[in-house]
Enzyme design. Structure first.
Site, PDB file in Angstrom:
ATOM      1  N   GLY A  11       0.815  -1.214   0.000  1.00 35.66           N
ATOM      2  CA  GLY A  11       0.000   0.000   0.000  1.00 35.66           C
ATOM      3  C   GLY A  11       0.842   1.254   0.000  1.00 35.66           C
ATOM      4  N   SER A  13       1.321   3.619  -2.281  1.00 37.04           N
ATOM      5  CA  SER A  13       1.003   4.728  -3.186  1.00 37.04           C
ATOM      6  C   SER A  13       0.475   5.974  -2.478  1.00 37.04           C
ATOM      7  CB  SER A  13      -0.014   4.274  -4.239  1.00 37.04           C
ATOM      8  OG  SER A  13      -1.242   3.904  -3.620  1.00 37.04           O
ATOM      9  N   GLY A  15      -0.909   7.794   1.724  1.00 34.68           N
ATOM     10  CA  GLY A  15      -1.022   7.662   3.169  1.00 34.68           C
ATOM     11  C   GLY A  15       0.267   7.258   3.850  1.00 34.68           C
ATOM     12  N   LYS A  37      -2.275  -0.574  -8.490  1.00 31.30           N
ATOM     13  CA  LYS A  37      -2.267  -0.258  -9.922  1.00 31.30           C
ATOM     14  C   LYS A  37      -1.320   0.895 -10.205  1.00 31.30           C
ATOM     15  CE  LYS A  37      -6.484   2.494  -9.275  1.00 31.30           C
ATOM     16  NZ  LYS A  37      -7.884   2.694  -9.708  1.00 31.30           N
ATOM     17  N   ASP A  58      -2.263  -6.887  -5.511  1.00 28.58           N
ATOM     18  CA  ASP A  58      -3.506  -6.904  -4.752  1.00 28.58           C
ATOM     19  C   ASP A  58      -3.285  -7.932  -3.655  1.00 28.58           C
ATOM     20  OD1 ASP A  58      -5.990  -7.350  -3.659  1.00 28.58           O
ATOM     21  OD2 ASP A  58      -7.037  -7.626  -5.552  1.00 28.58           O
ATOM     22  N   SER A 136      -1.609  -1.596  12.843  1.00 25.19           N
ATOM     23  CA  SER A 136      -2.937  -1.734  13.440  1.00 25.19           C
ATOM     24  C   SER A 136      -3.567  -0.348  13.477  1.00 25.19           C
ATOM     25  CB  SER A 136      -2.819  -2.363  14.829  1.00 25.19           C
ATOM     26  OG  SER A 136      -4.029  -2.342  15.521  1.00 25.19           O
ATOM     27  N   TYR A 150     -14.236  -2.414  11.474  1.00 26.55           N
ATOM     28  CA  TYR A 150     -12.847  -2.047  11.149  1.00 26.55           C
ATOM     29  C   TYR A 150     -11.928  -2.297  12.335  1.00 26.55           C
ATOM     30  CZ  TYR A 150      -8.764   0.944  10.497  1.00 26.55           C
ATOM     31  OH  TYR A 150      -7.478   1.407  10.424  1.00 26.55           O
ATOM     32  N   LYS A 154      -8.431  -4.812  13.178  1.00 23.98           N
ATOM     33  CA  LYS A 154      -7.166  -4.372  13.765  1.00 23.98           C
ATOM     34  C   LYS A 154      -6.897  -5.060  15.113  1.00 23.98           C
ATOM     35  CE  LYS A 154      -6.046  -1.747  10.369  1.00 23.98           C
ATOM     36  NZ  LYS A 154      -4.900  -2.123   9.502  1.00 23.98           N
ATOM     37  N   THR A 185      -3.718  12.113   7.138  1.00 25.68           N
ATOM     38  CA  THR A 185      -3.585  11.465   5.840  1.00 25.68           C
ATOM     39  C   THR A 185      -4.954  11.464   5.155  1.00 25.68           C
ATOM     40  OG1 THR A 185      -4.168   9.236   6.599  1.00 25.68           O
ATOM     41  CG2 THR A 185      -1.869   9.919   6.861  1.00 25.68           C
TER      42      THR A 185
END
Length: 285
Positions: A11, A13, A15, A37, A58, A136, A150, A154, A185
């Site tokens: 991940g 790309s 944040g 992507k 992915d 987390s 969510y 975590k 972010t």
């Protein structure tokens, strides 16, 4: 002289992933950055840095996770630090969340994390070295209304990392779970946060207010992502890293409030808690 580490960050790309990637490359370390992507976009952002390998991934696809790990080893020879960062939020009352919404959240935040860990740990075990850092959340330490599903993903990450720390320590591998609070972010906008399609009016005063708060707080959060990224650099350089690392004063306050409330419950219910032991166990004490 600084020993160059090889990082693998999911991940990357945007944040936290992007900020940590910037810090890693600025430190002189090597980086395998995974994105869902447009890998060429991230490569261009870092001027095609020779210390950077961008791999499309992915994380919900276990076979692709294994391929990405193999590419990293082929390119750099090893993986020293894994940062399981990829994930997304779900804002919803527990009852509101549809089965599909819950499944998608777990597929990425829990099962995706496990896919990547299983892909990379064989290489770390072979070297008898490495550091797995799982991200987390403050929501993985204490619940908030609107973040139950969510947060539960975590909470799972917290438990998995604690077990990994125990299992991997004899093999020379560290495991740390980092629990950030609210950092400035894109987490609260539509790129990283899903809002349930099934809103129930009875939750208006609780979850409804959280929906409003999330909108108002977006890009006004107290945490500094660049400082968080530097904390990751320090964490990876530590000889004896912690199993748990909460980041942000809001996270620390929330956790202390929870443990204080837990202690009060234990005191109030102490006789009931210990009263469930067999009589011979009580006598032995």
């Amino acid at each position: 002289m600084k020993t160059q580490k090889v990082w693998f960050i999911t991940g990357a790309s945007r944040g936290f992933g992007l900020e940590i990637s910037k810090a890693v490359l600025a430190s002189g370390d090597k980086l395998v950055a995974t994105v869902r992507k447009n890998p060429e976009t991230l490569s261009a952002q870092f001027d095609n840095n020779p210390n950077l390998l961008v791999v499309p991934l992915d994380i919900t696809n276990e076979a692709k996770a294994k391929e990405a790990a193999a590419k990293a080893i082929e390119h750099f020879g090893r993986i020293d630090v894994l940062v399981n960062n990829a994930g997304f939020g779900l804002l919803s009352a527990v009852e509101e969340a549809t089965a599909e919404e819950v499944k998608k959240n777990y597929d990425t935040n829990v099962f995706g994390l496990l896919n990547v860990a299983r892909a990379i740990l064989p290489y770390m075990r072979k070297e008898r070295a490495g550091h797995v850092i799982n991200i987390s959340s403050v929501g993985g330490l204490a619940a908030y209304f609107g973040w139950g599903v969510y947060g539960s993903t975590k909470f799972a990450v917290e438990g998995l990392t604690e077990a990994m720390a125990l299992e991997l320590a004899p093999l020379g591998i560290h495991a740390t779970v980092v629990a950030p609070g609210f950092f400035r972010t894109n987490f609260l906008d539509e790129s990283s946060l899903i809002r349930t399609s099934n809103e129930i009016a009875d939750y208006h005063e609780t979850v409804g207010n959280m929906r409003v708060l999330a909108t108002e707080l977006s890009y006004k959060q107290p945490g500094d992502p660049e400082k968080l990224a530097q904390a990751f650099i320090k964490l990876a350089a530590a000889e004896n890293p912690p199993v748990h690392l909460p980041l942000g004063s809001d996270t620390l306050q929330r956790f202390r409030e929870k443990t204080a409330a837990f202690e009060k419950d234990i005191e109030a219910w102490y006789d009931v808690i210990v009263g469930t032991d067999h009589d011979d166990v009580k006598q032995a004490k």
